[in-house]
Design a protein around this motif. Sequence first.
Motif, PDB file in Angstrom:
ATOM      1  N   MET A   1     -57.005 -17.285  66.766  1.00  0.00           N
ATOM      2  CA  MET A   1     -56.420 -18.609  66.777  1.00  0.00           C
ATOM      3  C   MET A   1     -54.979 -18.509  66.268  1.00  0.00           C
ATOM      4  SD  MET A   1     -57.434 -22.029  64.581  1.00  0.00           S
ATOM      5  CE  MET A   1     -59.148 -21.809  64.894  1.00  0.00           C
ATOM      6  N   THR A   2     -54.102 -19.227  66.925  1.00  0.00           N
ATOM      7  CA  THR A   2     -52.711 -19.232  66.505  1.00  0.00           C
ATOM      8  C   THR A   2     -52.470 -20.370  65.516  1.00  0.00           C
ATOM      9  OG1 THR A   2     -52.013 -20.735  68.259  1.00  0.00           O
ATOM     10  CG2 THR A   2     -52.015 -18.364  68.765  1.00  0.00           C
ATOM     11  N   ARG A   3     -51.346 -20.309  64.829  1.00  0.00           N
ATOM     12  CA  ARG A   3     -50.979 -21.381  63.901  1.00  0.00           C
ATOM     13  C   ARG A   3     -50.782 -22.699  64.633  1.00  0.00           C
ATOM     14  NH1 ARG A   3     -46.983 -18.778  59.398  1.00  0.00           N
ATOM     15  NH2 ARG A   3     -48.502 -17.297  58.617  1.00  0.00           N
ATOM     16  N   LYS A   4     -50.240 -22.618  65.818  1.00  0.00           N
ATOM     17  CA  LYS A   4     -50.019 -23.821  66.616  1.00  0.00           C
ATOM     18  C   LYS A   4     -51.357 -24.473  66.959  1.00  0.00           C
ATOM     19  CE  LYS A   4     -47.464 -25.358  70.664  1.00  0.00           C
ATOM     20  NZ  LYS A   4     -46.592 -24.948  71.762  1.00  0.00           N
ATOM     21  N   HIS A   5     -52.314 -23.669  67.335  1.00  0.00           N
ATOM     22  CA  HIS A   5     -53.650 -24.175  67.657  1.00  0.00           C
ATOM     23  C   HIS A   5     -54.302 -24.764  66.409  1.00  0.00           C
ATOM     24  CE1 HIS A   5     -58.056 -23.626  68.628  1.00  0.00           C
ATOM     25  NE2 HIS A   5     -57.627 -24.445  69.573  1.00  0.00           N
ATOM     26  N   PHE A   6     -54.140 -24.088  65.279  1.00  0.00           N
ATOM     27  CA  PHE A   6     -54.699 -24.585  64.024  1.00  0.00           C
ATOM     28  C   PHE A   6     -54.104 -25.949  63.668  1.00  0.00           C
ATOM     29  CE2 PHE A   6     -54.362 -24.982  59.395  1.00  0.00           C
ATOM     30  CZ  PHE A   6     -55.714 -25.084  59.097  1.00  0.00           C
ATOM     31  N   LEU A   7     -52.803 -26.077  63.784  1.00  0.00           N
ATOM     32  CA  LEU A   7     -52.147 -27.350  63.498  1.00  0.00           C
ATOM     33  C   LEU A   7     -52.689 -28.443  64.412  1.00  0.00           C
ATOM     34  CD1 LEU A   7     -49.999 -29.003  61.991  1.00  0.00           C
ATOM     35  CD2 LEU A   7     -48.352 -28.259  63.736  1.00  0.00           C
ATOM     36  N   ALA A   8     -52.892 -28.125  65.673  1.00  0.00           N
ATOM     37  CA  ALA A   8     -53.451 -29.096  66.617  1.00  0.00           C
ATOM     38  C   ALA A   8     -54.859 -29.510  66.196  1.00  0.00           C
ATOM     39  CB  ALA A   8     -53.463 -28.512  68.026  1.00  0.00           C
ATOM     40  N   LEU A   9     -55.652 -28.567  65.696  1.00  0.00           N
ATOM     41  CA  LEU A   9     -57.000 -28.897  65.224  1.00  0.00           C
ATOM     42  C   LEU A   9     -56.969 -29.833  64.021  1.00  0.00           C
ATOM     43  CD1 LEU A   9     -58.866 -25.468  65.485  1.00  0.00           C
ATOM     44  CD2 LEU A   9     -59.219 -27.511  66.892  1.00  0.00           C
ATOM     45  N   VAL A  10     -56.062 -29.565  63.083  1.00  0.00           N
ATOM     46  CA  VAL A  10     -55.950 -30.421  61.896  1.00  0.00           C
ATOM     47  C   VAL A  10     -55.493 -31.816  62.305  1.00  0.00           C
ATOM     48  CG1 VAL A  10     -54.767 -30.778  59.706  1.00  0.00           C
ATOM     49  CG2 VAL A  10     -55.558 -28.494  60.321  1.00  0.00           C
ATOM     50  N   LYS A  11     -54.497 -31.894  63.161  1.00  0.00           N
ATOM     51  CA  LYS A  11     -54.017 -33.196  63.640  1.00  0.00           C
ATOM     52  C   LYS A  11     -55.129 -33.951  64.361  1.00  0.00           C
ATOM     53  CE  LYS A  11     -49.096 -32.254  64.288  1.00  0.00           C
ATOM     54  NZ  LYS A  11     -48.011 -32.134  65.280  1.00  0.00           N
ATOM     55  N   SER A  12     -55.899 -33.246  65.161  1.00  0.00           N
ATOM     56  CA  SER A  12     -56.998 -33.868  65.885  1.00  0.00           C
ATOM     57  C   SER A  12     -58.065 -34.387  64.926  1.00  0.00           C
ATOM     58  CB  SER A  12     -57.614 -32.851  66.854  1.00  0.00           C
ATOM     59  OG  SER A  12     -58.742 -33.389  67.486  1.00  0.00           O
TER      60      SER A  12
END
Length: 124
Positions: A1-12
């Motif tokens: 998982m990338t940091r960008k994907h992680f940030l998207a998960l947290v935002k979601s």
Amino acid sequence: MTRKHFLALVKSFIAQYDLDLQNAVLLLGGAAALMRLQRFRRALTAPKPKYDRLHRELNWLCDLLNLENVGDFDSEESGCFAMIDPTDDVVWTICVLTDIAQGLLDDFYEISDATGDDQSEVAA
């Protein structure tokens, strides 16, 4: 998982469970905790959120949801927790939020271990 994907998960997570999170945080930590959640939400919309802040706030949220501070009888959390009826449906909601938030925190640690650095910005 990338940091960008992680940030998207947290935002979601924050967006999908917005009202439930606000209610749980208010019930477990009072008005000050709700204000902190609001600041966390605003920080997620920054052009390049700081990864260390993301970790700190997600860790705080997990601690609150996991009832880490209710044993300290002088804490706000202890007083708030005492007011919750264990048979209330909100308890189930808090358990679900706790599981999801803890999973996100675990993902954070996996990413940090993989990159060896949790102090940089998240690429948005």
